[in-house]
Design a protein around this motif. Structure first.
Motif, short mmCIF file in Angstrom:
data_model
loop_
_atom_site.label_atom_id
_atom_site.label_comp_id
_atom_site.label_asym_id
_atom_site.label_seq_id
_atom_site.Cartn_x
_atom_site.Cartn_y
_atom_site.Cartn_z
N SER A 9 1.29 -1.01 0.27
CA SER A 9 0.28 -0.08 0.01
C SER A 9 0.50 1.08 -0.30
CB SER A 9 -0.55 0.06 1.42
OG SER A 9 -1.77 0.93 1.32
N ALA A 10 1.96 0.98 0.92
CA ALA A 10 2.90 2.60 0.71
C ALA A 10 3.44 3.07 -0.56
CB ALA A 10 3.66 2.20 1.76
N ALA A 11 4.40 1.01 -0.96
CA ALA A 11 4.53 1.57 -2.13
C ALA A 11 4.29 1.63 -3.42
CB ALA A 11 5.32 -0.04 -2.36
N THR A 12 2.51 1.66 -3.25
CA THR A 12 1.76 2.43 -3.97
C THR A 12 1.43 2.84 -4.65
OG1 THR A 12 -0.15 1.46 -4.00
CG2 THR A 12 1.33 -0.69 -5.52
N PHE A 13 1.28 4.07 -3.56
CA PHE A 13 0.47 5.50 -3.01
C PHE A 13 2.33 6.31 -3.25
CE2 PHE A 13 0.75 9.23 -0.81
CZ PHE A 13 -0.73 9.61 -0.70
N ALA A 14 3.57 5.69 -2.87
CA ALA A 14 4.46 6.48 -3.48
C ALA A 14 4.52 6.40 -5.18
CB ALA A 14 5.60 6.14 -2.31
N LEU A 15 4.58 5.74 -4.66
CA LEU A 15 4.16 5.62 -6.61
C LEU A 15 3.97 6.58 -6.84
CD1 LEU A 15 6.32 3.85 -9.09
CD2 LEU A 15 4.38 2.15 -9.50
N GLY A 16 2.27 6.14 -7.16
CA GLY A 16 1.46 7.50 -8.24
C GLY A 16 1.78 8.78 -6.99
N ALA A 17 2.13 9.44 -5.50
CA ALA A 17 2.57 10.76 -5.81
C ALA A 17 3.85 10.73 -6.43
CB ALA A 17 2.43 10.21 -3.85
#
Ligand SMILES: [Zn+2]
Length: 231
Positions: free
Chosen positions: A150-158
């Motif tokens: 979840s943190a990784a995909t959020f960071a990718l989008g951000a």
């Protein structure tokens, strides 16, 4: 459901969650950058805000996911413990309960009780877990894995609007660059999520793009209002 189909459904679940996580990162960080840009902040301040938004957002997604998946794991463990006690203390009724579940699924009472007897002999807790509680072995909750994903995909989008902000390196036209690039990224992600989920591509794309546009418009208005009030 065949084993291969089950794995496909499981993979789809993860893919969809990843795309939606990236969506969150993209919309929230782009909106944040647009808000502080509309408030006439310096380029450094905008970049710092974006980075803080990425880190803070990724951490809160990870914390939220960890807590929700852990509590699911706790609930599953408590249900399984209660079930194993009932199987030991009330074997006959548990057998009847299992047979009734199979009757409810369309088996004749005779066949249902035969199936219940054989499955109970083979793996009593496993049969009740799957057929009564709906706990499927492979879906075992993995809080740490879910939190990291979840943190990784959020960071990718951000990181997408952040990259644009860093590359543009000026505040003039930044609002335009971020809005247009974010809408394109959102359309791609929305289409991807729709494709993965087997939903209508255009509806999926339009839905995500409209919400993104709405979020950016609200934060731009708030930012420019605050910019006037504060400066
Ligand atoms: Zn039971």
């Amino acid at each position: 459901m065949r084993h291969s189909e089950y794995h496909r459904a499981h993979r789809i679940g993860w893919l969809r969650a990843s795309v939606l996580g990236a969506n969150d990162g993209l919309i929230s960080t782009a909106s944040l950058i647009i808000g502080v840009t509309a408030a006439h902040s310096t380029h450094e301040a905008i970049l710092m805000t974006g980075i803080a938004g990425l880190v803070g957002g990724a951490m809160s997604m990870a914390a939220g996911e960890y807590v929700s998946v852990s509590s699911q794991a706790d609930t599953e463990a408590a249900d399984l413990l209660r079930e194993s006690i009932e199987l030991e203390t009330d074997h006959e009724n548990e057998l009847k309960e299992l047979a009734n579940i199979y009757v409810g699924r369309g088996l004749t009472p005779d066949l249902a009780s035969q199936v219940a007897v054989q499955l109970t002999a083979h793996d009593a807790l496993g049969s009740h877990a799957t057929d009564e509680l709906g706990i499927i072995e492979q879906m075992n909750a993995r809080p740490t894995q879910a939190a990291l994903a979840s943190a990784a995909t959020f960071a990718l989008g951000a990181s997408l609007p952040l990259l644009i902000t860093y590359t543009v390196n000026t505040t003039s036209n930044l609002l335009l660059y971020i809005s247009i690039s974010t809408l394109i990224f959102l359309a791609v992600l929305g289409g991807l999520a729709a494709k993965i989920g087997g939903a209508n591509l255009w509806v999926g794309t339009a839905r995500v793009a409209c919400w993104g546009l709405f979020a950016m418009a609200i934060t731009a208005a708030t930012g420019s209002l605050l910019g006037v009030v504060v400066n």
